[in-house]
Design a protein around this motif. Structure first.
Motif, short mmCIF file in Angstrom:
data_model
loop_
_atom_site.label_atom_id
_atom_site.label_comp_id
_atom_site.label_asym_id
_atom_site.label_seq_id
_atom_site.Cartn_x
_atom_site.Cartn_y
_atom_site.Cartn_z
N TYR A 7 38.56 54.18 49.85
CA TYR A 7 39.64 53.49 49.13
C TYR A 7 40.96 54.20 49.39
O TYR A 7 41.03 55.43 49.32
CB TYR A 7 39.36 53.49 47.62
N ASP A 22 35.59 55.61 33.87
CA ASP A 22 35.94 54.20 33.61
C ASP A 22 36.96 53.72 34.63
O ASP A 22 36.83 52.64 35.20
CB ASP A 22 36.57 54.05 32.21
N GLU A 51 35.49 53.57 38.25
CA GLU A 51 34.61 52.42 38.48
C GLU A 51 35.42 51.13 38.51
O GLU A 51 35.15 50.23 39.30
CB GLU A 51 33.54 52.36 37.38
N ALA A 52 36.42 51.07 37.66
CA ALA A 52 37.27 49.87 37.67
C ALA A 52 38.00 49.72 39.00
O ALA A 52 38.21 48.60 39.48
CB ALA A 52 38.27 49.95 36.53
N CYS A 53 38.35 50.86 39.59
CA CYS A 53 39.06 50.81 40.88
C CYS A 53 38.19 50.18 41.96
O CYS A 53 38.70 49.61 42.93
CB CYS A 53 39.45 52.22 41.33
N LYS A 54 36.88 50.27 41.78
CA LYS A 54 35.96 49.74 42.81
C LYS A 54 35.54 48.32 42.50
O LYS A 54 34.84 47.68 43.29
CB LYS A 54 34.72 50.61 42.90
N THR A 55 35.96 47.82 41.36
CA THR A 55 35.52 46.50 40.93
C THR A 55 36.72 45.58 40.77
O THR A 55 37.54 45.77 39.88
CB THR A 55 34.80 46.59 39.57
N PRO A 56 36.86 44.62 41.63
CA PRO A 56 38.01 43.72 41.51
C PRO A 56 38.03 43.07 40.13
O PRO A 56 37.00 42.67 39.61
CB PRO A 56 37.77 42.67 42.60
N SER A 57 39.22 43.00 39.59
CA SER A 57 39.34 42.45 38.24
C SER A 57 40.78 42.04 38.03
O SER A 57 41.67 42.48 38.74
CB SER A 57 38.93 43.53 37.24
N ASN A 59 43.19 45.58 35.84
CA ASN A 59 42.87 46.91 36.35
C ASN A 59 44.06 47.84 36.29
O ASN A 59 44.20 48.74 37.13
CB ASN A 59 42.42 46.79 37.82
N LYS A 89 38.26 46.68 49.93
CA LYS A 89 38.63 47.88 49.15
C LYS A 89 40.13 47.81 48.82
O LYS A 89 40.97 47.83 49.71
CB LYS A 89 38.31 49.14 49.94
#
Lengths: 503, 440
Positions: free
Chosen positions: B87, B47, B50-56, B59, B220
């Motif tokens: 990253y 989790d 994957e969050a690290c790769k998805t801007p949000s 996080n 990244k």
């Protein structure tokens, strides 16, 4: 805890030979730590002694700077007397926090601690403890070289102050008069016992027994009482076999007439237990203490002083048998009841505190041991006063705890206090004072204060000789130690004069 | 670390420390999530990864896990994979850089800034000159405050006269600051006060640095991991996280704080979940909630051990199962038992660890564990052992027992059980009925 020195030596060798890096714990007394470590010093192996560093508490930066001074090829480091920097809770916290930094040094770090130090780590530095790869425990070995050895834990018996007594019985007297004579002999014997005239007391009692056996028969309750009293006196003198013989006679009669569920029968059970304990027959002692307890609980209830005394006795026996969980259970029970029934200001409560402390000490739980010893001391000072033997004894217990946990300064302070009190309470030539002088000599020798050590051991020898005689084992041990200390002084003087000659 | 072919090698094969990034390829076994979470598809680390790769906007994570559960190894594994994917990851060892005896949230922000600056330097990121000037001015003002109270200067090598200091110079300033943060209590106070007063500026600067890095690396984001915060004591951890949750969570780039799992039992924890994403890294389940062995857990542990040692050559039949069963899924405990058993085996010149050596080692471990409990704990522990594994009312005692490793916590559904060796101890104390078909 299993202690096998050979296994520990072999395991240590394994680590030094094979281990790339890691934390290890070496658990031993300070003397034994030094003894073990000296075998392994050499290329790539270093030792740092935290006692000699005189550091206040644990700081990673201090450790790191000490390590930085070592040759870079050093792969293994022994931290001797590491327990000396783990007194405060903050030290343990810092040790925890520095765990990963210590790990990143990529060396074999062998933390040498006393059992008390290990206990503190196991219970208060969980993160650090979780990184300990192996623990090596060493029992103290008999010394091959000049190290001070221990006194035998022989029971000191009070000196018999008997002057001799002659008893005359006129068998022509009427029965009633003879029986009255038996009673007066018994009473006189009690007085002699309180004056430490044990042989005289025994003589009187034996005559009283003859009267009752003759007139009442050997299976009479009153005869049983005298058998029991004879057992007590023989126990005081150290004639344990005779004591057993008389108490077994008394028991036979009381069980037969009063039954097993009588407090007088319970008293015999208790006495037999204590004799077996002196004979180091602990299973038998346990058997009789349990019988006494069973009877007392049923007849007197759990909070009767005699029942509580049984709890305390059981705690002691279980401790001797190595069953510390049960020892603790009974000791705590005794203390709970004494606190409830007698309150926190009774000398008996202090006795229970001391018993509990002693058990905790046996399992190296020093925090609790200190707590209860200090509680006992407070009660004794309050209720018995500063000049009482029990107060002196409790100071001695406290001194021993500090000694075992490496706090020599505090230990010395408490021993001197105990000595001062026991001079007033017991007299200058009591062998208990010699024991204290002996321990003082040991500590002073360990911290290389040889003049003080010499003074103390000389006092110990003098008192032991006077109180116990020249051939008593404790006198001989003390003399042996005197010899060791004198040799240490000689060696130091030789070293000093050599270095003066060189310069 | 080395693979163990023979008994003598075991000392290096089962080290207590987490696997480093360099050791992962050879020794890491990752397929333990199903037996940790109870769900094939659930993985707290995945989790986070994957969050690290998805801007949000959200996080920022709190990662919880008991001592020795494998948390740090998994974080290292995650870091490695993220770095392999380009990253930039920085792990901050808070124990090394902070005085954990008295941490405050400002310290974390200072360290975060330093971490991002070092990432920026490493990836050749050019910071906006205005930002660089701001950074230099910001800390020089701290120095002025410090000097104003007559206490010397910051020796950083920074040319305070430079119009536009270089990133390198700022990094050196930052490194000097870290040293002060750790060791100089007086100056630390000044720095913290400064940050407190100008908090929004500092956090804005941090975000700007992160944005610059992200732009440089084509989207990244930098990832910052704070290790060792799980060692904080409760009141200190609350002082940092609870009081300043908004500030510590207000970052768009991924931040992972390790967090004391004990605090997740506190009612205040729910409030934190409004700011952070909490993930718990559970232990491997070797037993089932309803009782009995969890064979999948045993298999996972065996597979994990197989990465480190030749199990067939080193363990007699049944020995490993006994060790796994009696250590309850705690890997660190298991490793300790293996090493302890190995040393007795060595002494006997045997080539395989047998049952007697195993029992010897288990007794040693039991002795360590039971030193942490007293009679007052027996009833509480017995109740858990007899089946009350989910709804445990005495949270304080539960925490104490969890921290001492006396009670183990399993997940999927959060439940607890007494450590098997402690359970045996309670049975010896007649606090629990004798086990049927006990093989003790």
């Amino acid at each position: 805890m299993m202690r096998d020195n050979i296994l520990s030596y072999e395991s240590l060798g394994w680590v030094l030979e094979k281990s790339e890096a890691g934390f290890y714990l070496l658990v031993a007394s300070p003397r034994m730590q030094a003894h073990v470590v000296k075998h392994y010093l050499g290329p790539g192996v270093a030792a740092l002694d935290f006692l000699s560093e005189k550091r206040q508490g644990y700081y990673f930066t201090a450790v790191a700077s000490l390590l930085a001074e070592l040759p870079p090829e050093t792969r293994t480091v022994f931290f001797l007397n590491f327990q000396a920097v783990l007194f405060e809770d903050d030290d343990l916290k810092r040790l925890n926090f520095s765990r990963d930094m210590l790990s990143r040094l990529r060396k074999n770090l062998i933390f040498c601690v006393t059992p008390a130090g290990q206990d503190r780590i196991i219970r208060g530095a969980l993160d650090f403890q979780s990184f300990v790869e192996l623990t090596f425990s060493f029992e103290d070995e008999l010394p091959e070289t000049d190290t001070v050895i221990h006194l035998e834990r022989t029971r000191w018996l009070p000196q018999d102050q008997s002057t001799g007594v002659t008893v005359q019985i006129d068998w022509t007297w009427p029965k009633a008069r003879l029986l009255a004579r038996a009673i007066s002999l018994n009473n006189e014997a009690r007085t002699f016992r309180s004056e430490n005239r044990f042989s005289d007391a025994r003589e009187l009692l034996q005559n009283a027994v003859r009267i009752r056996e003759e007139l009442l028969g050997p299976e009479h309750l009153e005869t049983a009482s005298l058998y029991h009293n004879l057992a007590v006196v023989n126990k005081f003198i150290g004639s344990y076999d005779k004591a057993l013989e008389y108490d077994q006679k008394a028991l036979h009669i009381r069980e037969k007439i009063l039954g097993k569920d009588h407090t007088q029968t319970a008293n015999i059970y208790s006495q037999l237990a204590s004799i077996y304990k002196e004979l180091h027959n602990y299973p038998k002692a346990l058997e009789f203490h349990l019988r006494a307890l069973e009877c007392r609980e049923r007849v007197l209830g759990p909070s009767h002083p005699d029942t509580i005394r049984s709890y305390n006795s059981l705690a002691t026996i279980y401790k001797y048998m190595g069953d510390f969980n049960l020892a603790l259970y009974y000791a705590k029970l005794a203390l709970d009841f004494r606190e409830k029934v007698l309150g926190n200001d009774s000398p008996d409560t202090a006795v229970s505190c001391n018993s509990l402390a002693d058990i905790y000490r046996s399992i190296y739980r020093y925090e609790e041991a200190f707590k209860y010893t200090e509680q006992a001391l407070a009660i004794n000072k309050e209720t018995l006063g500063i000049c009482h033997p029990n107060t002196a004894a409790t100071y001695k217990n406290l001194a021993e705890l500090h000694q075992e946990t490496g706090n020599y300064a505090k230990s010395l302070e408490c021993y001197w206090e105990s000595l001062k009190i026991s001079e007033q309470a017991l007299g200058p030539d009591h062998p208990k004072r010699a024991e204290i002088y002996f321990e003082l000599a040991r500590i002073y020798h360990d911290i290389t204060q040889y003049d003080e050590a010499l003074f103390c051991i000389q006092c110990a020898v003098d008192i032991f000789e006077k109180a116990l005689g020249a051939e008593h084992p404790n006198t001989l041990v003390a003399k042996q130690c005197l010899d060791i200390i004198q040799r240490s002084i000689q060696k130091t003087n030789e070293t000093l004069s050599d270095s003066q000659a060189d310069s | 670390m080395q693979y163990a072919h023979k008994i003598a090698d075991i000392i290096n094969a089962f080290q207590s420390k987490p696997l480093t990034i360099e050791e992962l390829d050879d020794f890491y076994y990752g397929d333990t999530m199903p037996v940790r979470t109870g769900n094939r598809d659930a993985s707290p680390i995945l989790d986070i990864s994957e969050a690290c790769k998805t801007p949000s906007d959200s996080n920022v994570f709190l990662l919880l896990g008991h001592r020795g559960c494998g948390k740090s190894t998994e974080l290292n594994h995650m870091s490695k994979h993220l770095q392999d994917d380009g990253y930039p990851v920085r792990t901050i060892d808070c124990a090394a850089d902070l005085d954990l005896n008295s941490p405050v949230f400002e310290d974390l922000l200072i360290l975060m800034g330093d971490a991002l600056l070092s990432i920026a330097d490493a990836c050749g990121c050019e910071l906006d000159p205005a930002l660089q000037k701001f950074l230099e001015t910001y800390w020089n003002e701290v120095e002025r405050d410090w000097t104003a109270i007559g206490s010397g200067t910051l020796e950083s090598g920074v040319n305070v006269e430079a119009k536009t200091p270089t990133l390198l110079q700022i990094l050196r300033l930052s490194a000097a600051m870290k040293g002060i943060l750790k060791y100089n209590e007086q100056r630390r106070t000044i720095y913290r006060q400064h940050i407190s007063k100008r908090l929004s500026e500092w956090t804005r600067a941090i975000k700007q640095i992160a944005d610059a890095i992200t732009e440089k690396l084509d989207g990244k984001q930098p990832i910052v991991i704070f290790e060792d915060l799980d060692k904080l004591e409760s009141n200190e951890a609350w002082g940092v996280f609870f009081e300043h949750a908004r500030t510590l969570s207000d970052f768009s780039f991924p931040v992972i704080y390790t967090f004391p799992i004990a605090l997740s039992y506190d009612a205040r924890f729910h409030a934190l979940e409004g700011f952070f994403q909490a993930r718990t890294f559970p232990m491997i389940k070797v037993q089932k909630l309803e009782g009995g062995r969890n064979e999948a857990g045993f298999d996972a542990i065996r597979a994990l051990l197989r990465k480190r040692a030749d199990l067939d050559a080193l363990f007699e039949d049944g020995v490993l199962d006994r060790m796994i069963e009696k250590t309850g899924g705690s890997l660190r405990n298991l490793f300790d038992v293996i090493k302890d058993a190995a040393r007795l085996t060595r002494r006997r010149n045997s080539t395989r660890i047998g049952m007697e050596a195993t029992d010897y080692a288990l007794v040693s471990l039991q002795s360590v564990l039971t030193r942490r409990i007293e009679k007052k704990h027996y009833g509480f522990l017995a109740e858990i052992a007899l089946g009350n594994r989910e709804e445990i009312k005495d949270k304080e005692m539960l925490l104490e027992m969890l921290q001492g490793g006396i009670v183990l916590e399993y997940n999927g559904k959060r439940w607890h059980n007494v450590h098997p060796l402690v359970e045996d101890f309670l049975r010896d104390q007649k606090r629990l009925p004798a086990k049927q078909n006990d093989d003790a």
